[in-house]
Design an enzyme around this catalytic site. Structure first.
Site, PDB file in Angstrom:
ATOM      1  N   TYR A 143       0.850  -1.183   0.000  1.00  0.00           N
ATOM      2  CA  TYR A 143       0.000   0.000   0.000  1.00  0.00           C
ATOM      3  C   TYR A 143       0.893   1.243   0.000  1.00  0.00           C
ATOM      4  O   TYR A 143       1.865   1.312   0.749  1.00  0.00           O
ATOM      5  CB  TYR A 143      -0.900   0.016   1.244  1.00  0.00           C
ATOM      6  CG  TYR A 143      -1.783   1.244   1.351  1.00  0.00           C
ATOM      7  CD1 TYR A 143      -2.805   1.468   0.439  1.00  0.00           C
ATOM      8  CD2 TYR A 143      -1.578   2.184   2.359  1.00  0.00           C
ATOM      9  CE1 TYR A 143      -3.613   2.603   0.533  1.00  0.00           C
ATOM     10  CE2 TYR A 143      -2.393   3.317   2.465  1.00  0.00           C
ATOM     11  CZ  TYR A 143      -3.402   3.515   1.543  1.00  0.00           C
ATOM     12  OH  TYR A 143      -4.200   4.634   1.638  1.00  0.00           O
ATOM     13  N   ASP A 238       9.209   2.888   0.183  1.00  0.00           N
ATOM     14  CA  ASP A 238       8.137   3.561   0.910  1.00  0.00           C
ATOM     15  C   ASP A 238       8.211   3.080   2.361  1.00  0.00           C
ATOM     16  O   ASP A 238       7.741   2.001   2.697  1.00  0.00           O
ATOM     17  CB  ASP A 238       6.782   3.235   0.269  1.00  0.00           C
ATOM     18  CG  ASP A 238       5.627   3.920   0.993  1.00  0.00           C
ATOM     19  OD1 ASP A 238       5.874   4.602   2.014  1.00  0.00           O
ATOM     20  OD2 ASP A 238       4.479   3.758   0.543  1.00  0.00           O
ATOM     21  N   LYS A 266       3.647   8.774   9.086  1.00  0.00           N
ATOM     22  CA  LYS A 266       3.345   8.191  10.396  1.00  0.00           C
ATOM     23  C   LYS A 266       4.281   8.683  11.519  1.00  0.00           C
ATOM     24  O   LYS A 266       4.120   9.811  11.965  1.00  0.00           O
ATOM     25  CB  LYS A 266       3.288   6.669  10.274  1.00  0.00           C
ATOM     26  CG  LYS A 266       2.200   6.260   9.260  1.00  0.00           C
ATOM     27  CD  LYS A 266       1.768   4.823   9.291  1.00  0.00           C
ATOM     28  CE  LYS A 266       0.502   4.632   8.474  1.00  0.00           C
ATOM     29  NZ  LYS A 266       0.649   4.042   7.158  1.00  0.00           N
TER      30      LYS A 266
END
Ligand SMILES: *Cc1c(COP(=O)(O)O)cnc(C)c1O
Length: 421
Positions: A143, A238, A266
């Protein structure tokens, strides 16, 4: 009288699509109503009915220090006293940039944005702008946020063909994203044999943790590095989940494999909305205003988010990571032991650093094809039992669990009591 979570959600369903501002919060498929959370402290969250849970969602990762870390809180309040956004240069973003660049060897420049999605979106444009090539490669099961170029899945035709995984994305966009299988270096080589001259970058979560926990072999990641180097394509890690989570330098540091571009999110904002794109100056300097690849943000690098990130990252010492791993192993062992005696003996708790994933299987997982088909069916039972006992897992079978520094031995003891009582 205050409303219950159920009443609040009913109201929310009328005002907000699906009742939520991000899909996974809706508890879809879990046969229970989302809890409205009114406060959080340390390893715990409390809902509107004053029920307290040990939190393993931790806002899906950012809260690695636990909720309301005292130092982060004090520094945010101090920063607020001076104002919260200027749309101008300010010192905390400079300090955060310097702190990260000094600690992570392959990063020479960094650009702050406001989310993981924005970071990946910028990385896609930067990779295309730098290489002058059009296509990107991504892996089934990774994702990368909700930008168009990444909401693409494998098509039913030949290897590499792709289609949008959601409505609202044009076929033109889908045709520029090529899909490969995790762990399958041959499929990547085939794609490069076909499109090698036009591939700007390979994007991968070096620790895929958004569809279960699919730890990749070192040889696979190294293989991707070699392919990119050979074809003058960029390797993009990522690390929105794995950055600052699996050690300070994320998987790039743990594996010693250096990407050309890395994306963060995050943890980097300490719970405030921050993302980042980083890499060597040669590539990063393509971004505006230094270079021709446009990127901007009204609230990017605002002092409140920057001080939250900076204060959090400063607390992530090597000792902190050792502690996180020890606590995660203790918790995984507890869950496993409890499961054995309580109807969940088919469950295994996989861990990597301070991430864990509960899965009803004893297999090794590197690819979503390995995920058992009864995953969700088993999970909603486990989730509900845990929720009733006061343990809040991320509300989706494919999401990992996040352990924080607030999950200390006292909390472990509390988990034990909650589970066996
Ligand atoms: C969470 C995540 C994103 C998206 O970040 P947002 O802040 O939710 O936009 C992108 N990539 C990975 C690997 C993620 O885990």
């Amino acid at each position: 009288m205050s409303l219950t979570s159920e009443q609040l959600f009913e109201k929310s369903l009328k005002l907000v699509p699906g009742g939520v501002h991000s899909p996974v919060r809706s508890f879809k498929g879990l046969h229970t109503t989302p809890r409205f959370i009114k406060s959080a402290k340390g390893a715990y969250i409390t809902d509107e009915e004053n029920k307290t849970y040990v939190d393993f969602c931790m806002s899906f990762g950012p809260m690695i220090l636990g909720h309301q870390d005292q130092e982060v809180k004090e520094n945010i309040i101090r920063a607020l006293d001076n104002g919260w956004t200027y749309g101008a240069c300010e010192k905390y973003s400079l300090e955060l940039a310097e702190f990260i660049i000094n600690k992570i060897s392959f990063i020479e420049q960094i650009r702050f944005v406001n989310s993981g999605t924005e970071a990946v979106m910028t990385a896609v444009r930067l990779a295309r702008g730098y290489t002058g090539k059009n296509k990107i490669v991504k892996f089934n099961g990774c994702y990368h946020g909700h930008l168009d170029a990444m909401l693409i899945k494998a098509g039913s035709g030949l290897a590499g063909t792709a289609e949008a995984s959601t409505k609202g994305i044009t076929q033109e966009i889908a045709s520029n994203t090529l899909i490969c299988e995790l762990g399958d270096l041959e499929s990547v080589k085939e794609i490069f044999a076909l499109h090698g001259n036009d591939i700007a970058a390979i994007f991968i979560e070096p620790l895929p943790a958004n569809n279960g926990l699919l730890v990749q072999d070192h040889a696979f990641l190294q293989g991707l590095r070699d392919i990119c180097t050979k074809h003058n394509s960029l390797l993009v890690f990522d690390e929105v989940i794995s950055g600052f989570r699996i050690g300070f330098g994320g998987m790039a540091e743990q594996t010693g494999i250096h990407p050309d571009i890395v994306t963060y999110g995050k943890i980097i904002g300490g719970g405030m909305p921050v993302g980042a794109v980083a890499g060597k100056t040669e590539i990063m300097s393509q971004l505006a205003p230094a270079g021709p690849v446009y990127q901007a943000g009204t609230l990017s690098g605002n002092p409140v988010a920057m001080i939250a990130g900076l204060t959090s990252l400063k607390k992530l010492t090597p000792t902190a990571y050792t502690t996180l791993e020890t606590q995660t192993k203790k918790i995984a062992t507890l869950f496993k032991e409890w499961g054995m005696g309580h109807g969940f003996s088919d469950y295994n708790i996989l861990t990597h650093g301070s991430l864990f994933w509960a899965v009803p299987s004893n297999e090794k997982f590197t690819n979503i094809k390995h995920i058992p088909s009864n995953l969700n069916e088993r999970f909603h039972e486990l989730f509900k039992v845990f929720l009733n006992k006061g343990i809040y897992l991320a509300p989706n079978a494919w999401e990992v669990g996040f352990v924080s520094l607030a999950h200390d031995d006292k909390v472990v003891e509390d988990i034990k009591n909650k589970l066996w009582n």
